[in-house]
Design a protein around this motif. Structure first.
Motif, mmCIF file in Angstrom:
data_model
loop_
_atom_site.group_PDB
_atom_site.id
_atom_site.type_symbol
_atom_site.label_atom_id
_atom_site.label_comp_id
_atom_site.label_asym_id
_atom_site.label_seq_id
_atom_site.Cartn_x
_atom_site.Cartn_y
_atom_site.Cartn_z
ATOM 1 N N VAL A 406 0.836 -1.209 0.000
ATOM 2 C CA VAL A 406 0.000 0.000 0.000
ATOM 3 C C VAL A 406 0.869 1.257 0.000
ATOM 4 N N LEU A 407 2.002 1.195 0.715
ATOM 5 C CA LEU A 407 2.919 2.322 0.822
ATOM 6 C C LEU A 407 4.253 1.945 0.190
ATOM 7 N N SER A 408 4.794 2.826 -0.651
ATOM 8 C CA SER A 408 6.060 2.552 -1.331
ATOM 9 C C SER A 408 6.875 3.830 -1.433
ATOM 10 N N LEU A 409 8.039 3.714 -2.051
ATOM 11 C CA LEU A 409 8.913 4.873 -2.217
ATOM 12 C C LEU A 409 8.397 5.849 -3.265
ATOM 13 N N TYR A 410 7.273 5.533 -3.898
ATOM 14 C CA TYR A 410 6.630 6.467 -4.817
ATOM 15 C C TYR A 410 5.783 7.491 -4.058
ATOM 16 N N GLU A 411 5.512 7.233 -2.779
ATOM 17 C CA GLU A 411 4.733 8.165 -1.961
ATOM 18 C C GLU A 411 5.539 9.439 -1.765
ATOM 19 N N ILE A 412 4.937 10.583 -1.998
ATOM 20 C CA ILE A 412 5.632 11.867 -1.905
ATOM 21 C C ILE A 412 6.166 12.089 -0.489
ATOM 22 N N GLY A 413 7.482 12.307 -0.392
ATOM 23 C CA GLY A 413 8.114 12.628 0.883
ATOM 24 C C GLY A 413 8.443 11.431 1.759
ATOM 25 N N PHE A 414 8.006 10.212 1.364
ATOM 26 C CA PHE A 414 8.237 9.049 2.226
ATOM 27 C C PHE A 414 9.717 8.680 2.278
ATOM 28 N N LEU A 415 10.381 8.676 1.140
ATOM 29 C CA LEU A 415 11.808 8.380 1.124
ATOM 30 C C LEU A 415 12.575 9.378 1.976
ATOM 31 N N GLN A 416 12.195 10.637 1.895
ATOM 32 C CA GLN A 416 12.860 11.670 2.683
ATOM 33 C C GLN A 416 12.725 11.393 4.180
ATOM 34 N N SER A 417 11.536 11.014 4.627
ATOM 35 C CA SER A 417 11.328 10.750 6.053
ATOM 36 C C SER A 417 12.092 9.505 6.507
ATOM 37 N N LEU A 418 12.172 8.495 5.643
ATOM 38 C CA LEU A 418 12.933 7.291 5.985
ATOM 39 C C LEU A 418 14.422 7.622 6.092
ATOM 40 N N ARG A 419 14.915 8.438 5.189
ATOM 41 C CA ARG A 419 16.312 8.845 5.239
ATOM 42 C C ARG A 419 16.626 9.558 6.549
ATOM 43 N N GLU A 420 15.780 10.513 6.924
ATOM 44 C CA GLU A 420 16.022 11.281 8.145
ATOM 45 C C GLU A 420 15.995 10.381 9.373
ATOM 46 N N GLY A 421 15.051 9.436 9.388
ATOM 47 C CA GLY A 421 14.945 8.545 10.531
ATOM 48 C C GLY A 421 16.136 7.625 10.675
ATOM 49 N N VAL A 422 16.582 7.030 9.566
ATOM 50 C CA VAL A 422 17.686 6.081 9.668
ATOM 51 C C VAL A 422 19.006 6.797 9.935
#
Length: 451
Positions: A406-422
């Motif tokens: 349902v959720l993937s790296l195509y979601e706007i801003g999701f990759l950015q939030s994962l980067r910041e968290g990790v």
């Protein structure tokens, strides 16, 4: 850990039974060995190494025991693999649990020493040669009990491990979903060492003298072994040398292809790189559960569990290659340290104080005790830094959405939030991890001072 007197008496019984001679000198606990214990000893004037499980409970659920592993090593050695000679398998009457004894080989397994060798290119070719020889073994060449990997079942097992561990790490969930969507067709299985990487190769100068740690050998796709050696974690300080920390992937594959007489498939190579990154992330994560269960209370267990974030960082760097370019171009800002310069000492400052004191006794310790001190200091460093950065939150709902697609790296801003968290998590767990510097240069417009 086993009582020294029990160990001495048990080794005397093994040595007598195997005709190794009378024990002499002191026993030496070898450093490293995140899973099994290793002890060096002398008998009849020759040096040997005992490899044993920390407890019998620790062997439960494994596909095969030490007797099969020992026979497997001997089968590989007979085919020209640079493997140690197994001289005895432990029996119940020895009182030492599960394990076997090998003739000691020259050289070191210390990656820091090996990666500074004079001829890394030559050593890389030797490593490729031995891996190709391992892959020549078929089921008829080894004892019964060595499993054959079913790729789909292996992914399902990783998924089950993930759910058992809480199912709350979105990056790992993304990796699992990617594996399900990109699983290749089965190929003729070859023997995989399963853990072929720096740390399990014994080297003297620039010469390979032994391939160690065969406990997870299995039959499967040859690309799995090749890909495991290119993982960032096994390059140690030489991130710039993708193949085992020794050289380029191109040179490694060329040497392997020349010896094996096959052509490496880039797509399969990438699949197994991602598979093994997920595999090791979950392997790290479950170390804490093993410690909690009491099966193995070694200090290394809880510390290695915190290396999960390293693999999440590596995994995100791999997965983001498939993300839309607009998402990959979004910059992130590394987390800033929190200010605690007031009031009584907080938990991080208490940890820092103990950490500083432990540094003063480093030169008074040697062997495994000195190694354990380094592990303890790593643990205290994590506690200290965790009070300085906001921790990475776990999120089972987000992870579940990733797992279901349902959720993937195509979601706007999701990759950015994962980067910041990790980034925040790795800055706490492993601030000197080489891939962290690489990720910061790639993702962040301004780097933070990590010292």
């Amino acid at each position: 850990m086993i009582d020294p007197d029990t160990l001495q008496a048990g080794l005397a019984r093994v040595s007598a039974r195997a005709g190794l001679g009378v024990l002499s000198g002191e026993l030496q606990r070898l450093t490293g060995g995140a899973v099994m214990e290793s002890w060096r000893f002398t008998a009849g004037g020759d040096d040997f190494v005992l490899r044993r499980a920390p407890s019998l409970a620790f062997m439960e659920g494994r596909p095969y025991g030490h007797a099969v592993e020992a026979a497997l090593i001997e089968a590989a050695r007979a085919k020209g693999v640079t493997a140690p000679e197994v001289v005895a398998v432990l029996e119940e009457g020895d009182g030492l649990g599960s394990g076997f004894v090998m003739r000691a080989l020259s050289g070191t397994a210390d990656p820091k020493v090996i990666l500074a060798c004079d001829d890394p290119d030559g050593l890389l070719r030797q490593a490729a040669r031995d891996l190709a020889r391992i892959h020549r073994l078929r089921q008829a060449d080894v004892p019964e009990g060595v499993p054959v990997m079913d790729y789909g079942a292996a992914i399902a097992d990783l998924k089950a491990q993930f759910m058992e561990a809480g199912g709350d790490r979105p990056i790992i969930a993304l990796g699992l979903r990617w594996l399900e969507d990109n699983c290749p067709l089965q190929v003729e299985p070859v023997l995989n060492h399963g853990d072929y990487r720096m740390g399990n190769l014994l080297v003297e100068g620039s010469t390979l003298t032994g391939v160690l740690d065969w406990e997870i050998a299995h039959f499967g796709d040859r690309h799995e072994d090749l890909a495991f050696g290119r993982m960032a974690v096994w390059r140690f300080a030489r991130y710039d040398r993708p193949a085992l920390g020794l050289g380029s992937i191109e040179d490694y594959i060329a040497a392997y292809e020349a010896e094996a007489g096959v052509t490496v498939d880039p797509l399969r190579f990438r699949f197994w790189t991602i598979y093994r990154t997920v595999w090791w992330a979950l392997g790290c994560l479950k170390m804490a559960a093993q410690w909690r269960s009491g099966a193995d209370r070694m200090l290394e267990r809880v510390v290695i569990s915190r290396r999960t974030s390293e693999q999440e960082l590596d995994l995100l760097l791999l997965l983001e290659e498939d993300a839309p370019i607009v998402e990959r171009l979004r910059h992130v800002y590394p987390p800033t340290r929190l200010d605690h310069n007031y009031g009584e000492a907080d938990v991080g400052e208490l940890a820092s104080a103990v950490l500083e004191w432990l540094a003063t006794i480093k030169d008074k310790l040697s062997g495994h005790d000195r190694f354990q001190l380094a592990v303890a200091r790593n643990a205290l460093g994590m506690i200290s830094r965790e009070s300085e950065f906001l921790p990475l939150p776990t999120d089972s709902n987000t992870a579940g959405a990733c797992l279901s697609g349902v959720l993937s790296l195509y979601e706007i801003g999701f990759l950015q939030s994962l980067r910041e968290g990790v980034l925040s998590k790795v800055m706490v767990d492993s601030p000197k991890y080489p891939a962290l510097t690489v990720a910061l240069k790639k993702w962040a417009p301004v780097q933070e001072d990590l010292d």
